[in-house]
Design an enzyme around this catalytic site. Sequence first.
Site, PDB file in Angstrom:
ATOM      1  N   TYR A 130    -117.233 -24.880 -76.470  1.00 44.45           N
ATOM      2  CA  TYR A 130    -116.699 -25.697 -75.259  1.00 44.45           C
ATOM      3  C   TYR A 130    -115.202 -25.458 -75.123  1.00 44.45           C
ATOM      4  CZ  TYR A 130    -120.658 -28.611 -76.026  1.00 44.45           C
ATOM      5  OH  TYR A 130    -122.076 -29.268 -76.017  1.00 44.45           O
ATOM      6  N   HIS A 136    -123.867 -23.803 -78.266  1.00 42.45           N
ATOM      7  CA  HIS A 136    -123.334 -24.528 -79.452  1.00 42.45           C
ATOM      8  C   HIS A 136    -123.172 -23.730 -80.729  1.00 42.45           C
ATOM      9  CE1 HIS A 136    -125.204 -27.562 -76.724  1.00 42.45           C
ATOM     10  NE2 HIS A 136    -124.523 -28.463 -77.105  1.00 42.45           N
ATOM     11  N   GLU A 170    -111.835 -30.391 -71.596  1.00 39.09           N
ATOM     12  CA  GLU A 170    -111.365 -29.570 -72.700  1.00 39.09           C
ATOM     13  C   GLU A 170    -109.857 -29.305 -72.370  1.00 39.09           C
ATOM     14  OE1 GLU A 170    -115.118 -29.938 -73.936  1.00 39.09           O
ATOM     15  OE2 GLU A 170    -114.488 -29.332 -72.290  1.00 39.09           O
TER      16      GLU A 170
END
Length: 349
Positions: free
Chosen positions: A98, A141, A72
Amino acid sequence: MSGADEQGDVGTARPLNMIQALNEAMDICMARDPDIVVMGEDVGYFGGVFKATEGLQRKYGKTRVFDTPITECGIMGVAVGMAAYGLRPVPEIQFADYIYPALDQIVSEAARIRYRSAGEFIAPITVRSPFGGGIFGGQTHSQSPEGIFTHVAGLKTVVPSTPYDAKGLLIAAIEDNDPVIFFEPKRIYNGPFDGHYGRPVTPWAKHPAAMVPEGYYRISLGQAKVVRGGGDVTILCYGTMVHVVSAVVEDMKIDAEVIDLRTLVPLDIQAITASVQKTGRCVVVHEATRTSGFGAELSALVQERCFHALEAPVERVTGWDTPYPHSLEWAYFPGPVRIGEALKRVMKD
């Protein structure tokens, strides 16, 4: 306060889900501007983990829609360089959870480059990322980190709640000359309600806000939308919570004014104050944790600007101050019981 700012040649409206609306927004922008590139993990051949970029690589080629390594910070570093060079990158962070490795690139580079260069360079970057819970994705998530980015000067933060808004807001974000964090509530990608709130799953095809015009239109950043007019209490919300709040208000038969903020930065302060000065009461609802959440900023703004109009303290209904509880996901979300209790408290006098 309507938030509509349509431009261009729009065509016939037809029902889309949010994923389809986002895909169409990117498609339209890429066709209009060859400097727009889409990048991220699995966004190319696979079309993204939620299929939001499906078909774009086939249409525009691998130099404009391309997969990146799982890094990322690298994705955002490349995006900043592309933007400084003159491109308009649209990087996807596969899940908002993320995004933390990319914070330095977003905060220290993208958000500041216009100021550091005295306007010589800009960062027209739109960072798309699914966020929030509701798909049983677990702790890594399901997070809602919008409060981190609303704190950073130089960034804009957008959270759509319908397919219509998703398309218009994403087009506006991509065309903006400053970096935009575009959080997509993945819990409502395919429909606005679920059985936990006493309703069967309702596909977007049966929702009026899923009627999305063909062609180009945009919704200016910084304009809230009055989802439901009312005179007794103002409810400020965004993303998934717009639908949860609307369902609660309907069930309780309260004369509440529901405001979908749509963009957190820039914030439509005028729409908020006009509503609270009319109703005299305010409840703020968001999914993220309570402490230092965006609701705290909203509460402070309402108190500062509407103090003499308030008939009761501002209430906040939020997620709990705890790491995201996978096994207790539905207890974590603001739901009918907690929202209803808050509404009863502010309206008891």
